[in-house]
Design a protein around this motif. Structure first.
Motif, mmCIF file in Angstrom:
data_model
loop_
_atom_site.group_PDB
_atom_site.id
_atom_site.type_symbol
_atom_site.label_atom_id
_atom_site.label_comp_id
_atom_site.label_asym_id
_atom_site.label_seq_id
_atom_site.Cartn_x
_atom_site.Cartn_y
_atom_site.Cartn_z
ATOM 1 N N THR A 1 1.848 2.683 8.636
ATOM 2 C CA THR A 1 1.224 3.059 9.904
ATOM 3 C C THR A 1 1.457 2.008 10.989
ATOM 4 O OG1 THR A 1 -0.859 2.002 9.237
ATOM 5 C CG2 THR A 1 -0.617 4.345 8.724
ATOM 6 N N THR A 2 2.244 0.984 10.685
ATOM 7 C CA THR A 2 2.371 -0.141 11.612
ATOM 8 C C THR A 2 3.056 0.226 12.917
ATOM 9 O OG1 THR A 2 4.387 -0.823 10.441
ATOM 10 C CG2 THR A 2 2.340 -1.885 9.798
ATOM 11 N N GLY B 1 1.568 8.290 7.760
ATOM 12 C CA GLY B 1 1.224 7.358 6.702
ATOM 13 C C GLY B 1 -0.268 7.192 6.528
ATOM 14 N N ASP B 2 -1.063 7.714 7.466
ATOM 15 C CA ASP B 2 -2.512 7.699 7.374
ATOM 16 C C ASP B 2 -2.954 8.999 6.708
ATOM 17 O OD1 ASP B 2 -5.241 8.547 8.328
ATOM 18 O OD2 ASP B 2 -5.206 6.551 9.234
ATOM 19 N N SER C 1 -0.127 9.344 12.815
ATOM 20 C CA SER C 1 0.669 8.577 11.850
ATOM 21 C C SER C 1 0.591 9.279 10.502
ATOM 22 C CB SER C 1 0.137 7.145 11.720
ATOM 23 O OG SER C 1 0.415 6.390 12.875
ATOM 24 N N GLY D 1 5.856 8.616 8.007
ATOM 25 C CA GLY D 1 5.678 7.466 7.133
ATOM 26 C C GLY D 1 7.032 6.903 6.750
ATOM 27 N N TYR E 1 4.651 6.083 -2.536
ATOM 28 C CA TYR E 1 4.536 7.028 -1.419
ATOM 29 C C TYR E 1 5.237 8.355 -1.735
ATOM 30 C CZ TYR E 1 4.285 8.463 3.521
ATOM 31 O OH TYR E 1 4.004 9.126 4.697
ATOM 32 N N GLU F 1 -5.676 10.743 6.416
ATOM 33 C CA GLU F 1 -6.470 11.690 7.199
ATOM 34 C C GLU F 1 -5.643 12.323 8.307
ATOM 35 O OE1 GLU F 1 -10.452 11.891 10.067
ATOM 36 O OE2 GLU F 1 -9.965 10.052 8.976
ATOM 37 N N GLN F 2 -4.932 11.482 9.070
ATOM 38 C CA GLN F 2 -4.127 12.016 10.167
ATOM 39 C C GLN F 2 -3.015 12.915 9.627
ATOM 40 O OE1 GLN F 2 -2.805 8.989 12.892
ATOM 41 N NE2 GLN F 2 -4.860 8.161 13.181
ATOM 42 N N ARG F 3 -2.494 12.588 8.479
ATOM 43 C CA ARG F 3 -1.432 13.393 7.870
ATOM 44 C C ARG F 3 -1.854 14.854 7.719
ATOM 45 N NH1 ARG F 3 2.748 11.964 4.801
ATOM 46 N NH2 ARG F 3 3.675 13.621 3.564
ATOM 47 N N THR G 1 0.811 -1.221 0.000
ATOM 48 C CA THR G 1 0.000 0.000 0.000
ATOM 49 C C THR G 1 0.844 1.271 0.000
ATOM 50 O OG1 THR G 1 -0.179 -0.133 2.413
ATOM 51 C CG2 THR G 1 -1.982 -1.084 1.138
ATOM 52 N N GLU G 2 2.139 1.135 0.314
ATOM 53 C CA GLU G 2 3.026 2.306 0.324
ATOM 54 C C GLU G 2 3.694 2.547 -1.026
ATOM 55 O OE1 GLU G 2 1.533 1.803 3.697
ATOM 56 O OE2 GLU G 2 3.017 0.217 3.381
#
Length: 344
Positions: free
Chosen positions: A296-297, A334-335, A332, A293, A22, A337-339, A18-19
């Motif tokens: 998000t792990t 990498g998320d 995170s 990022g 990026y 929305e949170q970004r 998914t990355e």
């Protein structure tokens, strides 16, 4: 109003399917930065970072390799760190495992190109030698409640297996609610055969990972010290928290000691990420913990580390989720929305 933040840089295993893309997705505006990294890869006879990132297809066999994953993760994390909103004041930087190298660059103890050189060199050396392997196993229940007896029993089991003829097994990383173990094949198999399967996936092997943070990496550490001179290291601009929970303060660092730790103890002895996060919380009490990022792990391990340290009186996963819903403390990047909460 300024928001204070501890910046946390990820290690291996965070650039997955998914990355892919990026850098192009989030950092097309950072051509100068990425061109510098691509040129360093070219000098080493390796595919450029932007070329790998923009590939049409993801392959775990390729993208989990140290000489591919490490530079991709470094470039993504450094570019993220440069994308923070103007109202965020980074008061300290830490990282998990390889994330320590990224933290050094983000904090200014290494130039961005020197940091890339360190990461690419060590990632390539690890892949070339690929000594031993790693697996992960949980030490908290599903509500993140600590299981101290279980942890002690597991550590005793690890020590017992390590004493057996032909077997090497050691703690590699204390990672929030997980133990990352490292050793040779016989040692890893000994553990897998001795513990119950949990959550239908643990113990979980980590592909293309060597026995990081153990004495098995002594040859890699020695080569790293030969190839990466002390002169690359300087004073950080912000505080750095290492894998022992020790803080390196701006203007007060012994740079020879910083080099020695980075390419010595940090490579061949256990890395206590849980303690690093706890130390960051207690020493700096930031408004936010921001995980760069890719991926998000690492966010789960940060949250578990905060809970295990009793940050803001949290003692469980439910406590963390309630606090996060009321006033987000862990971001995170990498998320998507949170970004948006922490970027310009």
């Amino acid at each position: 109003m300024t928001r204070t933040a501890v910046l946390i840089c990820p290690g291996r295993g965070t650039y997955n399917k998914t990355e892919l893309g990026y850098l192009n997705r989030y950092h097309a505006d950072k051509a100068e930065l990425l061109t510098g990294f691509d040129q360093l890869r070219g000098l080493a006879g390796q595919d450029s970072v932007t070329e790998i990132d923009s590939a049409a297809k993801f392959s775990m066999a390729k993208y989990s390799r140290g000489d591919v994953a490490s530079p991709l993760i470094y470039a993504s994390a450094v570019a993220d760190a440069q994308s923070l909103a103007d109202d965020i004041e980074v008061v300290a930087v830490t990282g998990n495992s390889m994330g320590w190298y990224i933290a050094l660059a983000v904090a200014g103890a290494l130039s961005l190109n020197d940091g890339f050189h360190v990461v690419n060199t060590m990632g390539t050396l690890m892949q070339q030698h690929l000594i031993g392997g790693q697996l992960v196993y949980p030490i908290v229940d599903e509500n993140w409640l600590p299981q101290p007896q279980m942890k002690n029993e597991l550590l005793a089991l690890i020590a017992r297996i390590n004493r057996e003829n032909g077997r090497t097994l050691l703690l590699s990383i204390d990672l929030g609610g997980m133990l990352v173990l490292a050793g040779n094949e016989a040692g890893l198999q000994g553990f897998e055969q001795s513990v119950p399967v949990l959550q239908e996936r643990f113990p979980m092997r980590l592909p293309n990972h060597a026995a990081f943070h153990t004495h098995l990496q002594n040859p890699v550490a020695e080569l790293g010290r030969q190839l990466l001179p002390e002169s690359m290291f300087g004073q950080p601009n912000v505080a750095l928290i290492d894998g022992r929970g020790h803080t390196w303060w701006p203007g007060a660092c012994n740079t020879q000691a910083l080099w020695d730790y980075t390419l010595g103890q940090q490579v061949v002895q256990p890395y206590n990420f849980t303690l690093a996060v706890r130390a960051a919380a207690q020493e700096f009490a930031p408004d936010l913990f921001i995980v760069t990022g890719p991926g998000t792990t690492l966010g789960g391990a940060v949250a578990q580390s905060l809970v295990l340290g009793g940050w803001q009186n949290m003692v469980s996963k439910n406590d963390f989720k309630s606090g996060q819903a009321e006033k987000p403390m862990l971001i995170s990047m990498g998320d998507p929305e949170q970004r948006n909460w922490v970027t310009s």
